[in-house]
Design an enzyme around this catalytic site. Structure first.
Site, short mmCIF file in Angstrom:
data_model
loop_
_atom_site.label_atom_id
_atom_site.label_comp_id
_atom_site.label_asym_id
_atom_site.label_seq_id
_atom_site.Cartn_x
_atom_site.Cartn_y
_atom_site.Cartn_z
N LYS A 64 35.30 15.36 9.48
CA LYS A 64 36.41 14.89 10.33
C LYS A 64 35.90 14.58 11.73
CE LYS A 64 39.95 17.23 7.67
NZ LYS A 64 40.61 18.50 7.36
N GLN A 108 42.27 23.94 10.18
CA GLN A 108 41.74 23.80 8.82
C GLN A 108 42.17 25.00 7.97
OE1 GLN A 108 39.77 21.09 7.69
NE2 GLN A 108 40.11 22.04 5.69
N ASP A 131 48.96 16.79 10.87
CA ASP A 131 48.96 17.13 9.45
C ASP A 131 50.36 17.01 8.85
OD1 ASP A 131 46.92 17.61 7.74
OD2 ASP A 131 46.77 19.77 8.11
#
Ligand code: NAP
Length: 315
Positions: A64, A108, A131
């Site tokens: 990422k 994460q 997200d």
């Protein structure tokens, strides 16, 4: 974007090349980032928080960060020890919420058991929740309002639109009802005027439900669960699953363990003979998820600055 499958039988499905499509999404992101810099002196920033040393999570976070920098954005990585307390991670999230250089925040998952993913998501400013997991964003999506849309469902919808154009009136079955994939994708497909069925572990006669579908999205986490004879001839199949299984045909590693390979939730070899189009694993939905994370960060940045949103980066 698409290529014919290698099976070469008359009925074999088109393979939907998610890797190539994700690259075009990242190019669009890079163009918008360059314009934000040139026209407004703004560089979008994505903060990623990693707790502990989980090797798979470390790989995801590295990837990422690399792609964030590649598209011209700022990447802020925060690595916290596995022993980090709830108060400490909350303090970091509060700091990132307040930081004007940070437009997107991603923690994460999974996190260690002493931390609650629900509480962590709730602490993130919904406007920086790239997200799309915060209840505010889930609620906005469910009520047809402008939301930050969870990256994997967003990527699935982009692939479906690219493949099929209008989805209006199509029968779609989403297998899986998680907050991360199944539920938001069902909302998005309803918004596209599909007739949506959400299947799960208690669904009766799953094969029959799936056989009626023009669109099948599998987000289950069970290797090769959906065989070809469950698929309606010509249906579009999106395989979200990522499962690592042993592959004895590849031999053994230096430590004597059997080598592994990735498979999806659909049995690719049989489904490719029935479907009209299908995503492979790897190289289908996976690359779209990261591309959509970058796209969401640009969208969040534009919203934060009151600038017009890049329509081509959202749905
Ligand atoms: P999850 O939270 O474990 O949800 C799995 C869902 O599948 C649940 O709703 C469950 O039903 C349902 N299910 C389980 N067994 C079933 C069965 N036999 N028949 C029908 N439904 C069944 O998983 P997730 O987070 O949504 O992830 C699903 C898969 O997608 C995983 O393989 C994950 O690794 C992958 N994934 C990939 C990406 C990507 O970027 N490509 C991103 C996210 C996830 P119940 O609700 O009844 O238990």
């Amino acid at each position: 974007m698409r290529c014919l499958s290698e099976g070469n039988t008359a009925m074999a499905a088109e393979i939907i090349d998610g890797k190539a499509f994700a690259a075009t999404v990242r190019e669009k992101v890079a163009r918008h980032v360059a314009a934000l810099k040139a026209d407004h002196g703004i560089t979008p920033g994505l903060a990623v928080v990693l707790v502990g040393e989980d090797p798979a999570s470390q790989v995801y976070v590295r990837s990422k960060g690399k792609l964030t920098i590649e598209v011209g954005m700022n990447s802020y990585e925060h690595k916290l020890p596995v022993t980090v307390s709830k108060a400490e991670i909350f303090a970091l999230i509060d700091k990132l919420n307040m930081d004007p250089a940070v437009h997107g925040i991603l923690v994460q998952f999974p996190v260690p058991d002493h931390l609650s993913e629900t509480e962590i998501v709730a602490r993130i400013d919904p406007s920086k929740d790239v997200d799309g997991l915060h209840v505010v964003n889930a609620g906005l999506l469910a009520t047809g309002q402008k939301a930050m849309v969870s990256c994997t469902p967003l990527g699935c919808l982009m692939l479906l639109r690219e493949q099929l154009g209008s989805l209006s009136g199509l029968d779609a079955v989403v297998i899986g009802r998680s907050n991360l994939v199944g539920k938001p994708l069902a909302q998005l497909l309803m918004r596209e005027s599909c007739t949506v069925t959400v299947a799960h572990s208690r669904t009766r006669d799953l094969p029959d439900v799936i056989r009626r579908a023009d669109i099948v999205v599998a987000a289950v986490g069970r290797p090769e669960m959906v065989p070809g004879d469950w698929i309606k001839e010509g249906a579009t199949v999106i395989d979200v699953g990522i499962n690592r299984i042993e592959a004895p045909e590849k031999g053994t590693n230096e430590d004597g363990s059997v080598k592994t390979r990735l498979v999806g939730d659909v049995h690719f070899a049989s489904c490719v003979e029935r479907a009209g189009a299908i995503t492979p694993v790897p190289g289908g939905v996976g690359p779209m998820t990261i591309a959509c994370l970058l796209a969401n960060t640009v969208t969040a940045c534009c919203r934060a600055k009151g600038l017009p949103e890049p329509d081509e980066l959202t749905v």
